[in-house]
Motif scaffolding. Structure first.
Motif, short mmCIF file in Angstrom:
data_model
loop_
_atom_site.label_atom_id
_atom_site.label_comp_id
_atom_site.label_asym_id
_atom_site.label_seq_id
_atom_site.Cartn_x
_atom_site.Cartn_y
_atom_site.Cartn_z
N ALA A 28 31.84 32.21 34.09
CA ALA A 28 31.87 33.68 34.04
C ALA A 28 31.99 34.26 35.44
CB ALA A 28 30.60 34.19 33.36
N LEU A 29 31.26 33.68 36.38
CA LEU A 29 31.30 34.17 37.76
C LEU A 29 32.66 33.97 38.40
CD1 LEU A 29 27.81 33.06 39.10
CD2 LEU A 29 28.72 35.38 39.15
N THR A 30 33.24 32.78 38.24
CA THR A 30 34.52 32.52 38.89
C THR A 30 35.61 33.46 38.39
OG1 THR A 30 34.91 30.76 37.25
CG2 THR A 30 34.10 30.10 39.40
N ARG A 31 35.60 33.75 37.11
CA ARG A 31 36.61 34.66 36.57
C ARG A 31 36.41 36.09 37.05
NH1 ARG A 31 36.79 30.27 34.38
NH2 ARG A 31 38.36 29.50 32.95
N LEU A 32 35.17 36.52 37.10
CA LEU A 32 34.91 37.88 37.55
C LEU A 32 35.22 38.03 39.04
CD1 LEU A 32 34.03 40.61 36.64
CD2 LEU A 32 31.66 39.94 36.94
N CYS A 33 34.88 37.01 39.83
CA CYS A 33 35.19 37.05 41.26
C CYS A 33 36.70 36.97 41.50
CB CYS A 33 34.48 35.90 41.98
SG CYS A 33 32.69 36.13 42.12
N ALA A 34 37.40 36.24 40.63
CA ALA A 34 38.86 36.18 40.74
C ALA A 34 39.47 37.55 40.48
CB ALA A 34 39.42 35.15 39.77
N VAL A 35 38.92 38.27 39.50
CA VAL A 35 39.40 39.62 39.22
C VAL A 35 39.16 40.52 40.43
CG1 VAL A 35 38.96 41.69 37.83
CG2 VAL A 35 39.16 39.46 36.72
N GLN A 36 38.00 40.37 41.06
CA GLN A 36 37.72 41.13 42.28
C GLN A 36 38.78 40.85 43.35
OE1 GLN A 36 33.52 39.89 42.94
NE2 GLN A 36 33.11 42.07 43.10
N GLU A 37 39.14 39.59 43.51
CA GLU A 37 40.12 39.21 44.53
C GLU A 37 41.50 39.77 44.20
OE1 GLU A 37 41.76 35.13 46.68
OE2 GLU A 37 39.83 35.15 45.64
N VAL A 38 41.86 39.74 42.92
CA VAL A 38 43.15 40.28 42.50
C VAL A 38 43.19 41.78 42.75
CG1 VAL A 38 44.65 40.71 40.51
CG2 VAL A 38 43.58 38.48 40.80
N ILE A 39 42.09 42.47 42.43
CA ILE A 39 42.02 43.91 42.67
C ILE A 39 42.13 44.21 44.16
CG2 ILE A 39 40.45 45.88 42.61
CD1 ILE A 39 39.47 44.89 39.91
N GLU A 40 41.47 43.40 44.97
CA GLU A 40 41.54 43.58 46.42
C GLU A 40 42.99 43.41 46.89
OE1 GLU A 40 39.91 41.37 50.48
OE2 GLU A 40 38.95 41.00 48.55
N GLY A 41 43.70 42.42 46.34
CA GLY A 41 45.10 42.22 46.69
C GLY A 41 45.95 43.39 46.26
N ARG A 42 45.64 43.97 45.10
CA ARG A 42 46.37 45.14 44.61
C ARG A 42 46.18 46.31 45.55
NH1 ARG A 42 48.02 47.84 39.89
NH2 ARG A 42 48.69 49.92 40.56
N THR A 43 44.95 46.50 46.02
CA THR A 43 44.68 47.61 46.94
C THR A 43 45.45 47.46 48.24
OG1 THR A 43 42.45 47.78 46.00
CG2 THR A 43 42.84 48.89 48.09
N GLN A 44 45.45 46.24 48.79
CA GLN A 44 46.16 45.99 50.03
C GLN A 44 47.66 46.18 49.84
OE1 GLN A 44 44.88 42.03 50.98
NE2 GLN A 44 42.92 42.69 51.80
N GLN A 45 48.18 45.71 48.69
CA GLN A 45 49.60 45.82 48.43
C GLN A 45 50.02 47.28 48.28
OE1 GLN A 45 51.17 46.57 45.17
NE2 GLN A 45 53.20 46.40 46.06
N THR A 46 49.14 48.10 47.67
CA THR A 46 49.44 49.51 47.49
C THR A 46 49.53 50.23 48.83
OG1 THR A 46 48.28 49.48 45.36
CG2 THR A 46 48.67 51.63 46.35
N LEU A 47 48.66 49.83 49.75
CA LEU A 47 48.67 50.46 51.07
C LEU A 47 49.91 50.08 51.87
CD1 LEU A 47 44.89 50.02 52.01
CD2 LEU A 47 46.03 52.08 51.21
#
Length: 477
Positions: free
Chosen positions: A183-202
């Motif tokens: 459960a933790l690895t999947r949730l942390c992976a989602v966090q990382e994907v969201i972080e990548g999305r934020t950087q890509q948007t900028l």
């Protein structure tokens, strides 16, 4: 790990008897805690039965899972076969049959206990909250052609769920450790994907006029953005017809398309393509999580090198803390190992967490233990060298009086080694709360130094309470 084993034949006094039974490994069932690969193996004809024990003892799902029902059927079938063994009235075969039946029953009971354990249900509840959050903010808007609502509120909510998951107790049970880690690895992976999305948007894409290849790269960027949403859905179990293999093929095809572009004559476009390739590689890496939860070394951290490093630092902190408390008790305030403590914080900062949330939480808690000793030394030093002037503001003096009381209480908190149900814990909690009330009663009367010192004292008292709470929350790896 134990299950029933059928011996096809046995000889006694030159006679051949029907099937007899014995423990798979010749040892009592231990609830799946013994995982020794060096144990003797069952005969080839019993390999299917022998494989059942490890599957049961590492199963981390719930009762309504398909795998649970399959294992339950297999065990029930095995139990029936055990009951049907003809012992021909022999006491030794009857004892063996009884022992085998008990072991099968033990596996059934162990699997049910883990699937219905309060911690397992807590993990599922937190996972459900995470899925609902991601569904509402990311997956649903993208499926309807809209834009995902990625903001600080979403990031904070996900981080709060990660923290709650790390605090779920597993009692050392492998299935619970495994469920929590997955459960933790999947949730942390989602966090990382969201972080990548934020950087890509900028990082805005280049204009199509820059180079003839930019238009194709920008089109691929759009597809990568869609793939990112699909990946989040996969990680959180919200995907419909999508699968990890299908998404992996799509991302790999995008990489091949990027590699085929000729951008050798333009360094700007080449770097732009490189960024997109790195973005795709990051998404592909997250797709490897499907099998990661099955690796015992990942979710059972007792032998992890980073955990060993953290525990080594904690042991050193414990020794320094005891020495500091002894010195203060004897009225000797000359022992101030602040430099050594600061070096331990540096060591902890250098620990490789491998993006493992449990290791990250272990490091965070170790840092708080070091900082608690440092703040205790700082306050003791300030109290020792404080020289109040005759015309000191009464409210300011009252704050320092409370700080003196807090220093004494912090010494007791640092040395506390009990549980929340202990009277000493309740007493400390009550005394610290009284000091907060005393600070609330201080009226600065517009005196700025009093305002500042009271605010700092309140924060200090709250930190002591938080540290006491952390020491007694029975957190585990």
């Amino acid at each position: 790990l134990c299950a029933a084993k059928f011996l096809v034949s046995s000889s006694l006094n030159n006679s051949t008897f029907p099937v007899s039974l014995c423990s798979l490994f010749g040892k009592p069932f231990d609830g799946g805690k013994r995982m020794d690969p060096g144990m003797p193996q069952s005969p080839p004809q019993t390999q299917e039965v022998a494989a059942l024990g490890p599957h049961v003892c590492t199963f981390s799902g719930l009762q309504n899972d398909r795998e649970y029902k399959r294992l339950e059927r297999e065990l029930a079938k095995l139990q029936l076969e055990v009951d049907q063994v003809d012992t021909e009235g022999r006491a030794d075969l009857q004892a063996a049959r009884k022992r085998a039946a008990q072991e099968v029953e033990g596996l059934l009971r162990y699997m049910e206990e883990n699937a219905t354990h309060p911690s397992r249900l807590a993990i599922e509840q937190l996972s459900t909250e995470a899925r609902s959050l991601v569904e509402d903010k990311i997956v649903a808007p993208q499926r309807s052609g809209g834009v995902a609502e990625i903001n600080d509120e979403l990031v904070d909510a996900l981080q709060e769920l990660v923290l709650k998951l790390t605090q779920v107790k597993t009692e050392g049970r492998i299935p619970l450790r495994k469920a929590r880690y997955r459960a933790l690895t999947r949730l942390c992976a989602v966090q990382e994907v969201i972080e990548g999305r934020t950087q890509q948007t900028l990082s805005l894409p280049l204009s199509d006029d820059t180079h003839e290849a930019v238009h194709r790269i920008n089109n691929i960027m759009v597809k990568v953005s869609v793939a990112r949403g699909q990946l989040v859905a996969l990680l959180m179990g919200l995907s419909g017809r999508d699968s990890c293999a299908h998404l992996s093929r799509i991302l790999t095809e995008l990489q091949v398309e990027l590699d085929a572009l000729d951008v050798s004559g333009n360094s700007v476009v080449r770097n732009y393509r490189k960024q997109v390739v790195e973005e795709i590689n990051g998404l592909l890496k997250q797709l490897d999580l499907e099998e990661e939860g099955d690796d015992t070394r990942r979710y059972d951290l007792a032998q992890n090198d980073s955990i060993r490093e953290i525990e080594g630092v904690r042991s050193h902190v414990f020794q320094l803390r005891e020495a500091v408390l002894r010195s203060c008790f004897m009225g000797d305030f000359s022992f101030r190992p602040k430099a050594e403590l600061q070096s331990l914080v540096t060591r902890l900062d250098q620990v490789d967490t491998a993006k493992n949330p449990c290791i990250r939480e272990a490091r965070r808690r170790a840092v708080l233990e070091v900082q608690a000793v440092i703040t205790f030394l700082d306050l003791r030093e300030a109290l020792t060298f404080r020289q109040p002037c005759p015309g000191e503001h009464p409210a300011y003096r009252a704050v320092w009086t409370v700080l003196g009381n807090l220093s004494e209480l912090q010494a007791q908190v640092l040395g506390f080694d009990g549980k929340r149900a202990d009277k000493s814990y309740l007493m400390l909690e009550e005394l610290l709360t009284k000091q907060l009330l005393a600070l609330d009663a201080v009226d600065p009367e517009g005196h700025e130094p009093t305002k500042v010192s009271r605010k700092q004292a309140v924060k200090f008292a709250q930190n002591i309470l938080s540290y006491l709470d952390m020491k007694t929350d029975e957190w585990e790896y």
